[in-house]
Design a protein around this motif. Structure first.
Motif, mmCIF file in Angstrom:
data_model
loop_
_atom_site.group_PDB
_atom_site.id
_atom_site.type_symbol
_atom_site.label_atom_id
_atom_site.label_comp_id
_atom_site.label_asym_id
_atom_site.label_seq_id
_atom_site.Cartn_x
_atom_site.Cartn_y
_atom_site.Cartn_z
ATOM 1 N N ILE A 34 0.846 -1.210 0.000
ATOM 2 C CA ILE A 34 0.000 0.000 0.000
ATOM 3 C C ILE A 34 0.875 1.252 0.000
ATOM 4 O O ILE A 34 1.802 1.381 0.803
ATOM 5 C CB ILE A 34 -0.967 -0.003 1.207
ATOM 6 C CG1 ILE A 34 -1.927 -1.205 1.101
ATOM 7 C CG2 ILE A 34 -1.780 1.304 1.271
ATOM 8 C CD1 ILE A 34 -2.851 -1.379 2.283
ATOM 9 N N GLU A 36 0.886 5.693 -0.628
ATOM 10 C CA GLU A 36 0.127 6.934 -0.723
ATOM 11 C C GLU A 36 1.029 7.998 -1.303
ATOM 12 O O GLU A 36 2.231 8.007 -1.036
ATOM 13 C CB GLU A 36 -0.335 7.385 0.671
ATOM 14 C CG GLU A 36 -1.685 6.825 1.060
ATOM 15 C CD GLU A 36 -2.142 7.316 2.432
ATOM 16 O OE1 GLU A 36 -3.057 6.685 2.974
ATOM 17 O OE2 GLU A 36 -1.572 8.309 2.951
ATOM 18 N N ARG A 50 -4.009 6.828 -3.268
ATOM 19 C CA ARG A 50 -3.626 5.697 -2.416
ATOM 20 C C ARG A 50 -3.824 4.438 -3.248
ATOM 21 O O ARG A 50 -4.898 4.232 -3.823
ATOM 22 C CB ARG A 50 -4.519 5.666 -1.167
ATOM 23 C CG ARG A 50 -4.212 4.527 -0.206
ATOM 24 C CD ARG A 50 -5.313 4.464 0.852
ATOM 25 N NE ARG A 50 -5.131 3.370 1.779
ATOM 26 C CZ ARG A 50 -4.519 3.471 2.966
ATOM 27 N NH1 ARG A 50 -4.064 4.623 3.368
ATOM 28 N NH2 ARG A 50 -4.389 2.424 3.742
ATOM 29 N N ASP A 52 -3.507 0.128 -3.536
ATOM 30 C CA ASP A 52 -3.368 -1.171 -2.884
ATOM 31 C C ASP A 52 -3.052 -2.146 -4.016
ATOM 32 O O ASP A 52 -3.924 -2.471 -4.824
ATOM 33 C CB ASP A 52 -4.691 -1.528 -2.187
ATOM 34 C CG ASP A 52 -4.624 -2.859 -1.446
ATOM 35 O OD1 ASP A 52 -3.856 -3.751 -1.875
ATOM 36 O OD2 ASP A 52 -5.350 -2.999 -0.448
ATOM 37 N N HIS A 55 -5.067 -5.516 -3.772
ATOM 38 C CA HIS A 55 -6.505 -5.314 -4.019
ATOM 39 C C HIS A 55 -6.675 -3.986 -4.739
ATOM 40 O O HIS A 55 -7.080 -2.991 -4.128
ATOM 41 C CB HIS A 55 -7.287 -5.312 -2.700
ATOM 42 C CG HIS A 55 -7.038 -6.526 -1.856
ATOM 43 N ND1 HIS A 55 -7.599 -7.748 -2.146
ATOM 44 C CD2 HIS A 55 -6.268 -6.716 -0.762
ATOM 45 C CE1 HIS A 55 -7.188 -8.640 -1.250
ATOM 46 N NE2 HIS A 55 -6.376 -8.045 -0.394
ATOM 47 N N ARG A 57 -8.774 -2.603 -6.582
ATOM 48 C CA ARG A 57 -10.057 -1.887 -6.550
ATOM 49 C C ARG A 57 -10.271 -1.129 -5.250
ATOM 50 O O ARG A 57 -11.201 -0.333 -5.131
ATOM 51 C CB ARG A 57 -11.212 -2.851 -6.829
ATOM 52 C CG ARG A 57 -11.225 -3.307 -8.281
ATOM 53 C CD ARG A 57 -12.501 -4.010 -8.660
ATOM 54 N NE ARG A 57 -12.372 -4.701 -9.936
ATOM 55 C CZ ARG A 57 -12.453 -4.111 -11.122
ATOM 56 N NH1 ARG A 57 -12.643 -2.815 -11.197
ATOM 57 N NH2 ARG A 57 -12.312 -4.815 -12.240
ATOM 58 N N ARG A 58 -9.423 -1.361 -4.270
ATOM 59 C CA ARG A 58 -9.495 -0.581 -3.021
ATOM 60 C C ARG A 58 -8.672 0.698 -3.138
ATOM 61 O O ARG A 58 -8.634 1.500 -2.215
ATOM 62 C CB ARG A 58 -8.972 -1.411 -1.850
ATOM 63 C CG ARG A 58 -9.887 -2.564 -1.513
ATOM 64 C CD ARG A 58 -9.389 -3.305 -0.275
ATOM 65 N NE ARG A 58 -10.080 -4.582 -0.123
ATOM 66 C CZ ARG A 58 -9.627 -5.578 0.607
ATOM 67 N NH1 ARG A 58 -8.490 -5.452 1.281
ATOM 68 N NH2 ARG A 58 -10.303 -6.702 0.688
ATOM 69 N N SER A 59 -7.998 0.887 -4.276
ATOM 70 C CA SER A 59 -7.204 2.102 -4.479
ATOM 71 C C SER A 59 -8.136 3.297 -4.622
ATOM 72 O O SER A 59 -9.249 3.162 -5.111
ATOM 73 C CB SER A 59 -6.364 1.964 -5.758
ATOM 74 O OG SER A 59 -5.549 0.811 -5.679
ATOM 75 N N VAL A 60 -7.673 4.465 -4.171
ATOM 76 C CA VAL A 60 -8.496 5.675 -4.283
ATOM 77 C C VAL A 60 -7.683 6.848 -4.823
ATOM 78 O O VAL A 60 -6.477 6.931 -4.620
ATOM 79 C CB VAL A 60 -9.138 6.083 -2.921
ATOM 80 C CG1 VAL A 60 -10.277 5.161 -2.550
ATOM 81 C CG2 VAL A 60 -8.102 6.163 -1.822
ATOM 82 N N ARG A 69 -15.533 5.767 -7.461
ATOM 83 C CA ARG A 69 -15.694 4.589 -8.322
ATOM 84 C C ARG A 69 -14.548 3.624 -8.047
ATOM 85 O O ARG A 69 -13.495 4.035 -7.585
ATOM 86 C CB ARG A 69 -15.642 5.014 -9.806
ATOM 87 C CG ARG A 69 -16.718 6.026 -10.174
ATOM 88 C CD ARG A 69 -16.440 6.598 -11.553
ATOM 89 N NE ARG A 69 -16.599 5.567 -12.577
ATOM 90 C CZ ARG A 69 -15.957 5.602 -13.750
ATOM 91 N NH1 ARG A 69 -15.127 6.580 -14.026
ATOM 92 N NH2 ARG A 69 -16.153 4.652 -14.639
ATOM 93 N N HIS A 70 -14.775 2.360 -8.376
ATOM 94 C CA HIS A 70 -13.716 1.372 -8.146
ATOM 95 C C HIS A 70 -12.953 1.124 -9.438
ATOM 96 O O HIS A 70 -12.962 0.026 -9.980
ATOM 97 C CB HIS A 70 -14.315 0.081 -7.589
ATOM 98 C CG HIS A 70 -14.986 0.280 -6.279
ATOM 99 N ND1 HIS A 70 -14.281 0.431 -5.098
ATOM 100 C CD2 HIS A 70 -16.289 0.421 -5.949
ATOM 101 C CE1 HIS A 70 -15.132 0.637 -4.105
ATOM 102 N NE2 HIS A 70 -16.361 0.635 -4.596
#
Ligand code: ZN
Length: 144
Positions: A34, A36, A50, A52, A55, A57-60, A69-70
């Motif tokens: 992870i 940032e 950020r 991941d 995973h 789709r957990r990125s933002v 949105r994912h």
């Protein structure tokens, strides 16, 4: 490589541009998977990103494309390539492999075409040539 697979081709290439022109102004490793950071995009303020990598789709990111949105945006890809140098290497290897396969496909196709032409009789060749010339003429007329 999950980040790359889930992103659109446009996001990957634009992200690569951002990475190469050093648009990631700062970044931190939160954990080995992870990260940032901030990416300077088209807006005045840099985007807060950020990622991941396990995973994706957990990125933002707070850009208009990705906010709420994912999806994987170019800023996430830029941060990914900046923070994980191995990802750049893997991506370049993947592109080389793809180009090699394209080249092999092309060679195979040309060999098949050659074999096909050689298998034709003179009469068939004359007919095929006539058709091909008509098609070329037709294409030229459409262009002008
Ligand atoms: Zn973004």
């Amino acid at each position: 490589m999950k980040m790359i697979e889930l992103a659109s081709g446009t996001s990957v290439w634009r992200g690569m541009d951002y990475y190469e022109s050093k648009k990631v102004t700062d970044w931190t490793e939160i954990s080995p998977t992870i990260y940032e950071g901030h990416v300077q995009g088209s807006a005045f303020e840099p985007y807060t990103v950020r990622i991941d990598t396990v995973h994706p789709r957990r990125s933002v990111c707070n850009c208009a494309f990705a906010a709420g949105r994912h999806v994987i945006c170019k800023h996430m890809i830029a941060l990914y390539f900046t923070a994980v140098p191995q990802a750049v290497q893997d991506f370049e290897d993947m592109v080389k492999q793809w180009e090699k396969e394209q080249e092999e496909q092309q060679q195979k196709h040309l060999a098949e075409l050659r074999a096909y032409v050689r298998s034709l009789s003179k009469k068939e060749l004359q007919e095929q040539l006539y058709n091909a010339l008509l098609e070329i003429k037709d294409l030229n007329q459409r262009r002008w």
